[in-house]
Design an enzyme around this catalytic site. Structure first.
Site, PDB file in Angstrom:
ATOM      1  NE  ARG A 330      27.463  -6.337 -22.693  1.00 20.71           N
ATOM      2  CZ  ARG A 330      27.860  -5.858 -21.521  1.00 20.71           C
ATOM      3  NH1 ARG A 330      27.001  -5.717 -20.529  1.00 20.71           N
ATOM      4  NH2 ARG A 330      29.111  -5.504 -21.343  1.00 20.71           N
ATOM      5  CB  CYS A 361      17.842 -25.827 -20.861  1.00 21.84           C
ATOM      6  SG  CYS A 361      16.109 -26.086 -20.557  1.00 21.84           S
TER       7      CYS A 361
END
Ligand SMILES: *Cc1c(COP(=O)(O)O)cnc(C)c1O
Length: 443
Positions: A330, A361
């Site tokens: 979120r 990453c």
């Protein structure tokens, strides 16, 4: 620290949820770990049920399972007397596997496939919330093939759009969901549904948005639905038995979020429906709603272990945890804000301001910017609050990070409701074609 539900700081200075020490939870189940305060979920369910009982109308409260859809959660909301919304075959399957009564299941979605509609019909679910003409036709044909009838509600776009704090009344037609009130498509949908041989049109559905902190949007939506019901009766003679005003009731994530009490939302909705239907000389319909976030959102806490720290002198201190956007997308998706605290040193004073990074990453994998904490140490447990809704249900395996376990904590006991994914789970759907297989024996 914002302590709510059964959360408190115990005699060891550690955060406790449902009477269970969070450090013990982290040690026993590992991290990241979603912890659900079961008593708080039950309390939220009861708040809705009680508010409606007090209103004197016929009602139904349906939990929008997309917020957090696992079997134990289906069981819990069933015990509390709620119905269940599903929006896909996967959610429907979960509900049925959990033994949720089919007649209390409502099927939503803007592109239900023929397979999904058939699955719902075959399971004899209670209601389809029909979104568009193609679906209506398909559902009628599939029901005919099976020699069954089914209850439908029509999802309309009421011309109210909630932007959390404000409502705009222009441009609202520009959404992918539902039949438009303004351009006549909703009226045509009613006529088609009344003519469809296998469909029993019982009502109208509207959902105006999410994380809403005011009653105004619900009131306006209720009035528009009532006005439409009056038009429908005038033009077709039909009356709606049910009005469903959807979900979207806001919760407190961070200081400054000011949700209303559940009872206030319910009263505003029931008052508006009663008044407007009565003023049109219509029967007051059953009033249905569909809370998701507000049932389970603030009952969830995610526990992480703090790993590495990168300090850029004069600029920022990044503190990394063993999860991130993979268990809570979120912040990355919507710039959502969360509060957090050190669970293992919960009564220590804040001494520094840090930013909490995930381990994926992506530079955008940041959970919280500028959080005041005691001086953090490698191995501390960070508790991020209000992660019960749209976290586990939106989690991914990006970077092949395994999805966390979920526990329900209540009365001093913690029980696993979703086990942590295993490495085998991660590769269980992978298929290596014969020609790519590694020859284990070379002759
Ligand atoms: C998402 C959704 C809900 C629940 O919304 P919350 O903001 O979680 O309360 C209810 N009804 C419909 C149709 C939805 O799409």
């Amino acid at each position: 620290m914002y302590l709510h539900g059964t959360s408190k700081i115990n005699e060891h200075g550690r955060l406790e949820i449902g009477g269970v020490d969070t450090l013990e939870l982290a040690q026993r189940f590992g991290t990241p770990l979603y912890v659900v305060d079961e008593a708080l979920v039950r309390r939220r369910c009861k708040e809705y049920m009680d508010a409606f009982r007090a209103s004197g109308v016929s009602f139904d409260v349906s939990y929008a399972s997309k917020a957090f859809c696992v079997k134990a959660m289906c069981r819990l909301v069933e015990e509390e007397g709620l119905s269940l919304d599903v929006v896909s075959d996967g959610e429907l399957y979960t509900a049925l596997e959990a033994g949720f009564p089919a007649e209390r299941i409502h099927f939503h979605g803007n592109n239900k496939t023929a397979e999904e509609l058939a699955m719902g019909l075959d399971a004899r679910i209670g209601f389809f919330v029909v979104d568009n003409f193609i679906e209506m036709h398909l559902l009628n044909e599939l029901a005919k093939e099976r020699g069954v009838r089914t209850n439908v509600l029509l999802r309309i776009t009421p011309g109210v759009e909630a932007h959390t704090h404000e409502y705009i009344s222009t441009g609202q037609e520009d959404v992918k969901f539902g039949f438009d009130l303004g351009n006549g498509s909703a009226m045509k949908a009613v006529r088609d549904a009344l003519e469809a041989t296998q469909l029993d049109l019982i009502g109208i559905h509207s959902h105006i948005g999410s994380q809403i902190f005011e009653v105004e949007g619900f009131r306006v939506a209720a009035e528009k639905v009532a006005d439409f019901a009056a038009d429908v009766r005038r033009e077709t003679g039909a009356e709606f038995r049910v009005v469903n005003l959807g979900g979207g009731f806001g919760i407190r994530y961070v200081e400054g979020d000011k949700p209303l009490m559940v009872a206030d939302y319910v009263k505003a909705i029931t008052d508006a429906v009663k008044e407007r239907f009565t003023s049109h000389g219509l029967q007051v319909p059953e009033i249905w709603i569909e809370p998701g976030r507000s049932i389970v959102g603030d009952a969830g806490t995610t526990l992480y272990t703090i790993g590495t720290v990168k300090e850029i002198p004069g600029i920022r201190k990044y503190v990394a945890v063993d999860g991130g956007m993979t268990d809570n997308p979120r912040p990355a998706l919507y710039d959502a804000k969360y509060e957090a605290a050190l669970a293992n040193r919960a009564n220590e004073e804040a001494e520094e301001v840090v930013s909490i990074a995930g381990k994926a990453c992506e530079s955008g994998d940041m959970l919280i910017w500028d959080l005041a904490l005691p001086r953090v140490r490698h191995g501390d447990i960070l508790a991020v609050f209000c992660t019960g809704a749209y976290n586990y249900s939106m989690a991914s395996n990006y970077n092949r990070i395994r999805r966390p376990a979920v526990v329900f904590a209540k009365d001093g006991k913690a029980e696993l409701v979703v086990r942590r994914e295993t490495y085998e789970d991660l590769v269980s759907n992978d298929v290596v074609p014969e020609r790519l297989r590694k020859m284990s024996v070379v002759k």
